[in-house]
Design a protein around this motif. Structure first.
Motif, PDB file in Angstrom:
ATOM      1  N   ALA A 111       0.680  -0.832  -0.296  1.00  0.00           N
ATOM      2  CA  ALA A 111       0.138   0.044   0.250  1.00  0.00           C
ATOM      3  C   ALA A 111       0.858   1.209  -0.225  1.00  0.00           C
ATOM      4  O   ALA A 111       0.745   2.055  -0.603  1.00  0.00           O
ATOM      5  N   THR A 112       2.049   0.626   0.305  1.00  0.00           N
ATOM      6  CA  THR A 112       2.869   2.152   0.619  1.00  0.00           C
ATOM      7  C   THR A 112       3.700   2.223  -0.258  1.00  0.00           C
ATOM      8  O   THR A 112       4.699   3.537  -0.705  1.00  0.00           O
ATOM      9  N   ASP A 113       3.733   1.943  -1.591  1.00  0.00           N
ATOM     10  CA  ASP A 113       4.065   2.512  -3.044  1.00  0.00           C
ATOM     11  C   ASP A 113       3.217   3.387  -4.131  1.00  0.00           C
ATOM     12  O   ASP A 113       3.850   3.008  -4.273  1.00  0.00           O
ATOM     13  N   SER A 114       2.104   3.417  -2.812  1.00  0.00           N
ATOM     14  CA  SER A 114       1.052   4.254  -4.026  1.00  0.00           C
ATOM     15  C   SER A 114       1.886   5.683  -4.084  1.00  0.00           C
ATOM     16  O   SER A 114       2.259   6.380  -2.853  1.00  0.00           O
ATOM     17  N   GLY A 115       2.196   6.592  -5.027  1.00  0.00           N
ATOM     18  CA  GLY A 115       2.586   7.449  -5.563  1.00  0.00           C
ATOM     19  C   GLY A 115       3.034   7.871  -6.667  1.00  0.00           C
ATOM     20  O   GLY A 115       2.806   7.235  -7.550  1.00  0.00           O
ATOM     21  N   GLN A 116       3.733   9.226  -6.922  1.00  0.00           N
ATOM     22  CA  GLN A 116       4.401   9.668  -8.319  1.00  0.00           C
ATOM     23  C   GLN A 116       5.217   9.871  -8.233  1.00  0.00           C
ATOM     24  O   GLN A 116       6.541   9.964  -7.508  1.00  0.00           O
ATOM     25  N   TYR A 117       6.120   8.397  -9.371  1.00  0.00           N
ATOM     26  CA  TYR A 117       7.291   7.747  -9.742  1.00  0.00           C
ATOM     27  C   TYR A 117       7.966   9.032 -10.559  1.00  0.00           C
ATOM     28  O   TYR A 117       7.344   9.683 -12.030  1.00  0.00           O
ATOM     29  N   ARG A 118       9.192   9.664 -10.274  1.00  0.00           N
ATOM     30  CA  ARG A 118       9.733  10.660 -11.114  1.00  0.00           C
ATOM     31  C   ARG A 118      10.950  10.063 -11.786  1.00  0.00           C
ATOM     32  O   ARG A 118      11.911   9.595 -10.315  1.00  0.00           O
ATOM     33  N   CYS A 119      11.197   9.964 -12.839  1.00  0.00           N
ATOM     34  CA  CYS A 119      12.859   9.060 -13.503  1.00  0.00           C
ATOM     35  C   CYS A 119      13.459  10.317 -13.860  1.00  0.00           C
ATOM     36  O   CYS A 119      13.308  11.150 -15.224  1.00  0.00           O
ATOM     37  N   TYR A 120      14.547  10.742 -13.703  1.00  0.00           N
ATOM     38  CA  TYR A 120      15.717  11.716 -14.143  1.00  0.00           C
ATOM     39  C   TYR A 120      17.101  10.765 -15.214  1.00  0.00           C
ATOM     40  O   TYR A 120      17.423  10.181 -14.723  1.00  0.00           O
ATOM     41  N   VAL A 121      17.013  11.010 -16.066  1.00  0.00           N
ATOM     42  CA  VAL A 121      17.902  10.976 -17.429  1.00  0.00           C
ATOM     43  C   VAL A 121      18.907  12.227 -17.673  1.00  0.00           C
ATOM     44  O   VAL A 121      18.440  14.137 -18.035  1.00  0.00           O
ATOM     45  N   ASN A 122      20.386  11.641 -17.322  1.00  0.00           N
ATOM     46  CA  ASN A 122      21.415  12.459 -17.698  1.00  0.00           C
ATOM     47  C   ASN A 122      22.555  12.017 -18.512  1.00  0.00           C
ATOM     48  O   ASN A 122      22.672  10.608 -18.225  1.00  0.00           O
ATOM     49  N   SER A 140      -0.826   3.519  -8.173  1.00  0.00           N
ATOM     50  CA  SER A 140      -2.194   3.540  -7.444  1.00  0.00           C
ATOM     51  C   SER A 140      -2.739   1.909  -6.653  1.00  0.00           C
ATOM     52  O   SER A 140      -2.401   0.893  -7.499  1.00  0.00           O
ATOM     53  N   ILE A 141      -2.003   1.693  -5.734  1.00  0.00           N
ATOM     54  CA  ILE A 141      -1.827   0.230  -5.049  1.00  0.00           C
ATOM     55  C   ILE A 141      -2.741   0.214  -4.395  1.00  0.00           C
ATOM     56  O   ILE A 141      -3.154   0.526  -3.650  1.00  0.00           O
ATOM     57  N   GLN A 142      -3.938  -1.215  -4.877  1.00  0.00           N
ATOM     58  CA  GLN A 142      -5.172  -0.925  -4.058  1.00  0.00           C
ATOM     59  C   GLN A 142      -5.257  -2.348  -3.384  1.00  0.00           C
ATOM     60  O   GLN A 142      -4.550  -2.880  -4.168  1.00  0.00           O
ATOM     61  N   VAL A 143      -6.115  -1.880  -2.262  1.00  0.00           N
ATOM     62  CA  VAL A 143      -5.772  -3.207  -0.829  1.00  0.00           C
ATOM     63  C   VAL A 143      -7.137  -3.290  -0.913  1.00  0.00           C
ATOM     64  O   VAL A 143      -8.465  -2.440  -0.599  1.00  0.00           O
ATOM     65  N   PRO A 144      -7.020  -4.922  -0.659  1.00  0.00           N
ATOM     66  CA  PRO A 144      -8.731  -5.607  -0.292  1.00  0.00           C
ATOM     67  C   PRO A 144      -8.731  -5.388   1.159  1.00  0.00           C
ATOM     68  O   PRO A 144      -8.141  -4.460   1.627  1.00  0.00           O
ATOM     69  N   PRO A 145     -10.185  -5.305   1.580  1.00  0.00           N
ATOM     70  CA  PRO A 145     -10.773  -4.728   2.405  1.00  0.00           C
ATOM     71  C   PRO A 145     -10.372  -5.938   3.637  1.00  0.00           C
ATOM     72  O   PRO A 145     -10.820  -7.776   2.364  1.00  0.00           O
ATOM     73  N   SER A 146     -10.226  -6.201   4.357  1.00  0.00           N
ATOM     74  CA  SER A 146      -9.845  -6.934   4.936  1.00  0.00           C
ATOM     75  C   SER A 146     -11.113  -8.115   5.531  1.00  0.00           C
ATOM     76  O   SER A 146     -12.023  -6.834   5.337  1.00  0.00           O
ATOM     77  N   LYS A 147     -10.466  -8.637   6.894  1.00  0.00           N
ATOM     78  CA  LYS A 147     -11.986  -9.413   7.263  1.00  0.00           C
ATOM     79  C   LYS A 147     -12.398  -9.033   7.914  1.00  0.00           C
ATOM     80  O   LYS A 147     -11.778  -8.251   8.959  1.00  0.00           O
ATOM     81  N   PRO A 148     -13.782  -8.159   7.616  1.00  0.00           N
ATOM     82  CA  PRO A 148     -14.821  -7.421   9.118  1.00  0.00           C
ATOM     83  C   PRO A 148     -14.920  -7.621  10.149  1.00  0.00           C
ATOM     84  O   PRO A 148     -15.129  -9.644  10.096  1.00  0.00           O
ATOM     85  N   THR A 149     -15.744  -7.588  11.402  1.00  0.00           N
ATOM     86  CA  THR A 149     -15.730  -7.249  11.938  1.00  0.00           C
ATOM     87  C   THR A 149     -17.360  -7.825  11.977  1.00  0.00           C
ATOM     88  O   THR A 149     -17.692  -6.563  12.299  1.00  0.00           O
ATOM     89  N   CYS A 150     -18.025  -8.593  12.509  1.00  0.00           N
ATOM     90  CA  CYS A 150     -19.294  -8.441  12.963  1.00  0.00           C
ATOM     91  C   CYS A 150     -19.674  -8.519  14.425  1.00  0.00           C
ATOM     92  O   CYS A 150     -19.396  -8.853  15.106  1.00  0.00           O
ATOM     93  N   ASP A 172      -8.463  -0.217   0.277  1.00  0.00           N
ATOM     94  CA  ASP A 172      -8.380   0.761  -0.366  1.00  0.00           C
ATOM     95  C   ASP A 172      -8.379   0.979  -1.786  1.00  0.00           C
ATOM     96  O   ASP A 172      -7.119   0.178  -2.562  1.00  0.00           O
ATOM     97  N   PRO A 173      -8.928   1.510  -2.248  1.00  0.00           N
ATOM     98  CA  PRO A 173     -10.521   2.367  -2.171  1.00  0.00           C
ATOM     99  C   PRO A 173     -11.169   1.648  -0.370  1.00  0.00           C
ATOM    100  O   PRO A 173     -11.748   0.343  -0.154  1.00  0.00           O
ATOM    101  N   VAL A 174     -11.811   2.425   0.250  1.00  0.00           N
ATOM    102  CA  VAL A 174     -12.815   2.209   1.026  1.00  0.00           C
ATOM    103  C   VAL A 174     -13.728   1.559   0.451  1.00  0.00           C
ATOM    104  O   VAL A 174     -14.050   1.412  -0.545  1.00  0.00           O
ATOM    105  N   PRO A 175     -13.922   0.673   1.349  1.00  0.00           N
ATOM    106  CA  PRO A 175     -15.266  -0.526   0.852  1.00  0.00           C
ATOM    107  C   PRO A 175     -16.604   0.011   1.210  1.00  0.00           C
ATOM    108  O   PRO A 175     -16.574   0.881   1.792  1.00  0.00           O
TER     109      PRO A 175
END
Length: 435
Positions: A111-122, A140-150, A172-175
């Protein structure tokens, strides 16, 4: 005016220079501007650059997460590759470097891999115009919902209201949430009883038909998770019985614990008291001395033995005086406490005189008596001048005793009947010992 040959040569040279300059400009190309993946899967970010230079490039990759600054995650320079610690063993180039295809691969996405990646070349000996040497890709890394509690909130008895809740700790996104009741034909719930965002289901005015198993589904584009709960609708009286039984059990256990504590306390106190009683008990090493049982004379309360003074308890039956006369060392007080007619014992020289206490006189006094060895009563006058008595070897002789004249009506039996108590008075023998 015509154009000369030299002017054409200059124009052709300028065009050639412009063509070469445009082909030599450094530029980074990106195939997809955005990439979406599910957590745990692998992704590839396709990027390459164009340049007329054949020199080795200097490449760096950065990630900028939401509300944070960009962080370098990958670097290539002079044949060396450096990867950030949080991407270790998960991030690498898609092709062997050096190469103009600088795509990267990310395995086991998080989930922490979500973000904007930038590549610089010289590249050495090459230039770029503006931001031509930068490639940008949104991931965007989507996360399945965890097992809910009833859970059930409220008392599930007939006529009451309850709320069933369902919640996933991550996703993620919110289920979104949905509820159904399992039966031969599943019962599906909709708003307003169902809140798909909060995951709650409200049931009002319960009946026995509401008894059953309820299933909650937590779902987003990355996955689905479920939980279930069983609800039994009972009557209020049954609920009260159950509650009363539980409360009674608790109270009974508390009383039992209290009783046990009291018994333990009493037992310990009893042990302590018995220990104290044993410690305070007086142990006798030998039996108490017994009263000497000397042989008495006939109807006599006084006995003399071995030249020492001994007394025997008088008989409380008030027996009459013995036929024998009492000892010379005995004086008797009358019932009125009188000792009229009694003269003190003779003076014993340096050893002193033995006297008896003188009680107070009474109007009804009787003279004391002195028994003679032969049992006859007699009276002898005592000389008034004791110092005139002869001495033998410097020792005074005892004065003769004065005979007592006892009235004919006063007898030992009469004295006893009048309440007189015989008293033994110590005296000295001629040898000087107490008798």
């Amino acid at each position: 005016m015509g154009i000369t040959a030299g002017s054409w040569l200059v124009l052709l040279g300028s065009l050639h220079w412009l063509i070469n300059l445009s082909s030599a400009l450094l530029e980074v190309h990106v195939e997809q501007k955005s990439v979406t993946a599910v957590q745990g899967q692998g992704i590839t970010l396709l990027v390459w650059y164009s340049s007329s230079s054949e020199d080795k490039p200097y490449i760096t990759w950065y990630i900028q997460r939401a509300q944070t600054e960009q962080v370098q995650i990958l670097k290539y320079i002079d044949g060396e590759i450096d990867v950030a610690s949080d991407f270790k063993d998960r991030l690498s180039f898609a092709h062997q470097m050096p190469a103009k295809d600088i795509s990267i691969i990310i395995n086991r996405t998080q989930a922490t891999d979500s973000g904007q990646y930038r590549c610089y070349v010289n590249v050495r000996n090459d230039n770029s115009v503006g931001s031509g040497n930068i490639g940008v890709i949104n991931v965007s890394i989507q996360v399945p919902p965890s097992k809910p509690t009833c859970q059930i909130h409220g008392n599930s008895y007939i006529g009451a209201n309850v709320t069933l809740s369902c919640k996933s700790s991550s996703g993620d996104p919110v289920p979104n949430y949905s509820w159904i009741k399992k039966a031969s034909v599943n019962v599906v719930y909709f708003p307003p009883a169902l809140d798909s965002v909060k995951g709650t289901l409200t049931l009002t005015n319960l009946t026995s038909d509401n008894t059953g198993t309820y299933v909650c589904t937590s779902k987003n584009i990355a996955g689905v998770a479920e939980c279930n709960i069983t609800m039994e609708v009972t009557s209020s009286s049954r609920t009260a019985i159950i509650v009363g039984a539980v409360v009674g059990t608790i109270v009974g256990l508390c009383c039992l614990a209290l009783l046990c504590a009291v018994l333990v306390y009493l037992y310990r106190r009893e042990i302590k008291e018995s220990q104290d009683e044993v410690e305070n008990d007086i142990k006798e090493d030998a039996p108490a001395p017994k009263t000497l049982t000397w042989t008495k004379g006939n109807e006599s309360d006084l006995v003399f033995k071995n030249g020492t003074l001994s007394s025997v308890n008088s008989n409380r039956d008030h027996k009459p005086y013995p036929s024998k006369s009492p000892s010379d060392t005995t004086s008797i007080n009358t019932a009125a406490g009188s000792n009229v007619g009694y003269n003190p014992p003779p003076y014993m020289g340096d050893r002193g005189r033995v006297t008896t206490p003188t009680p107070s006189l009474s109007s009804q006094s009787l003279p004391s008596y002195m028994a003679a060895p032969n049992g006859n009563y007699y009276s002898t006058a005592v000389p008034s001048n004791r110092s005139a008595l002869p001495k033998t070897n410097g020792v005074d002789h005892p004065a003769p005793r004065k005979e007592l004249n006892i009235a004919s009506g006063v007898t030992p039996s009469n004295l006893v009947r009048m309440g007189a108590v015989p008293v033994m008075v110590p005296a000295q023998s001629q040898a000087g010992s107490l008798v």
